[in-house]
Write an enzyme that holds these catalytic residues in place. Structure first.
Site, short mmCIF file in Angstrom:
data_model
loop_
_atom_site.label_atom_id
_atom_site.label_comp_id
_atom_site.label_asym_id
_atom_site.label_seq_id
_atom_site.Cartn_x
_atom_site.Cartn_y
_atom_site.Cartn_z
N LYS A 1 -7.41 34.11 -14.82
CA LYS A 1 -7.67 34.32 -13.36
C LYS A 1 -6.84 33.68 -12.45
CE LYS A 1 -12.69 33.87 -14.83
NZ LYS A 1 -13.94 33.51 -14.72
N TYR B 1 -17.36 42.38 -12.02
CA TYR B 1 -18.33 41.52 -12.16
C TYR B 1 -19.86 42.21 -11.44
CZ TYR B 1 -15.61 37.52 -13.39
OH TYR B 1 -14.63 36.69 -14.11
N ASN C 1 -12.82 28.27 -13.94
CA ASN C 1 -12.55 28.22 -15.35
C ASN C 1 -11.61 29.09 -16.07
OD1 ASN C 1 -14.13 30.49 -15.42
ND2 ASN C 1 -15.85 29.98 -16.42
N HIS D 1 -11.04 34.74 -18.30
CA HIS D 1 -12.14 36.09 -18.45
C HIS D 1 -11.95 36.70 -19.91
CE1 HIS D 1 -15.39 39.09 -18.25
NE2 HIS D 1 -14.26 39.97 -18.74
N GLU E 1 -14.51 47.43 -19.39
CA GLU E 1 -13.49 46.63 -18.81
C GLU E 1 -12.12 47.10 -19.16
OE1 GLU E 1 -14.55 42.43 -20.08
OE2 GLU E 1 -16.11 42.34 -18.65
P1 DAT Z 1 -18.21 34.31 -18.63
O1 DAT Z 1 -17.00 34.04 -17.86
O2 DAT Z 1 -18.24 33.06 -19.62
O3 DAT Z 1 -18.49 35.37 -19.22
P2 DAT Z 1 -20.68 34.72 -16.91
O4 DAT Z 1 -20.23 36.05 -17.18
O5 DAT Z 1 -21.85 34.32 -16.94
O6 DAT Z 1 -19.46 34.02 -17.64
O7 DAT Z 1 -19.97 34.69 -15.52
C1 DAT Z 1 -18.84 35.16 -14.75
C2 DAT Z 1 -18.11 34.06 -14.07
O8 DAT Z 1 -18.98 33.77 -12.90
C3 DAT Z 1 -17.90 32.71 -14.98
O9 DAT Z 1 -16.75 32.73 -15.52
C4 DAT Z 1 -17.78 31.92 -13.49
C5 DAT Z 1 -18.72 32.32 -12.43
N1 DAT Z 1 -20.00 31.69 -12.60
C6 DAT Z 1 -21.01 31.93 -13.47
N2 DAT Z 1 -21.87 31.06 -13.51
C7 DAT Z 1 -21.65 30.47 -12.17
C8 DAT Z 1 -22.61 29.43 -11.44
N3 DAT Z 1 -23.68 28.84 -11.89
N4 DAT Z 1 -21.78 29.05 -10.19
C9 DAT Z 1 -20.52 29.47 -9.96
N5 DAT Z 1 -19.83 30.39 -10.81
C10 DAT Z 1 -20.50 30.97 -11.85
MG MG Z 2 -19.03 37.08 -18.64
#
Ligand code: DAT
Ligand code: MG
Length: 171
Positions: free
Chosen positions: A31, A71, A134, A137, A148
């Site tokens: 990212k 997303y 974080n 991805h 994807e």
């Molecule tokens: P991952 O990236 O581990 O697959 P995810 O699909 O649940 O996690 O979420 C996608 C991204 O969205 C994640 O990397 C960071 C952001 N995100 C997720 N939950 C969040 C939250 N509660 N607050 C802010 N950003 C969040």
């Molecule tokens: Mg995810």
């Protein structure tokens, strides 16, 4: 008559079949925060050293539309709009990695979504302190990986190749 040679051939065919059945591809993206913080080589190195094979790589600034599609599953979450803006705010390194069980394995290398939960030794565990920054991805399942990869890459951007040392990576 079934000879020893036939047995070896059968075993090899089984091994080949098993190997092909377990081959998977996953979509990985560094990212904008990972790119800005100079972590590209560190992150790519972890996948390379693990033994996975890079089959596609490009740098791009994703459009808002691409980020929204990527997303889409989170479109009703309160963080969706910030997430889309963030992903399209700067260069992303988009990749496809291949190998046995690479989807689950890559998620383990990446670590938990919340940096507070990601173990030291994982990418997020080592380099991230905030869920909204974080670093990386990775696809979370077979269907997501296919979706994807197709979203980010054209078919002719994926390289079919074998590493010269593949028999030293997979039995
Ligand atoms: P991952 O990236 O581990 O697959 P995810 O699909 O649940 O996690 O979420 C996608 C991204 O969205 C994640 O990397 C960071 C952001 N995100 C997720 N939950 C969040 C939250 N509660 N607050 C802010 N950003 C969040
Ligand atoms: Mg995810």
């Amino acid at each position: 008559m079934f000879t020893c040679q036939d047995a070896t051939l059968t075993t090899n065919i089984h091994k080949e079949f098993f190997y092909l059945m377990n081959q998977e591809r996953t979509f990985i993206a560094i990212k904008p925060d990972g790119v800005q913080r100079g972590l590209i080589s560190e992150i790519i190195g972890r996948f390379e050293k693990k033994g996975f094979k890079l089959v596609a790589l490009k740098q791009l600034i994703p459009s808002i539309q691409l980020a929204q599609q990527h997303y889409g599953v989170h479109k009703d979450r309160p963080f969706f709009s910030d997430l889309v803006d963030f992903i399209s705010s700067g260069p992303v390194i988009a990749m496809v990695w291949e190998g046995p069980n690479v989807i689950v394995s890559a998620r383990k290398l990446i670590g938990a979504t919340k940096p507070v939960d990601s173990e030291p030794g994982t990418i997020r565990g080592d380099y991230a302190i905030d869920i909204g920054r974080n670093i990386i991805h990775g696809s979370d399942g077979e269907d997501t990986a296919k979706f994807e990869i197709n979203l980010w890459f054209k078919e002719n951007e994926l390289c079919d190749w074998n590493t010269a040392d593949c028999e030293w990576r997979v039995e």
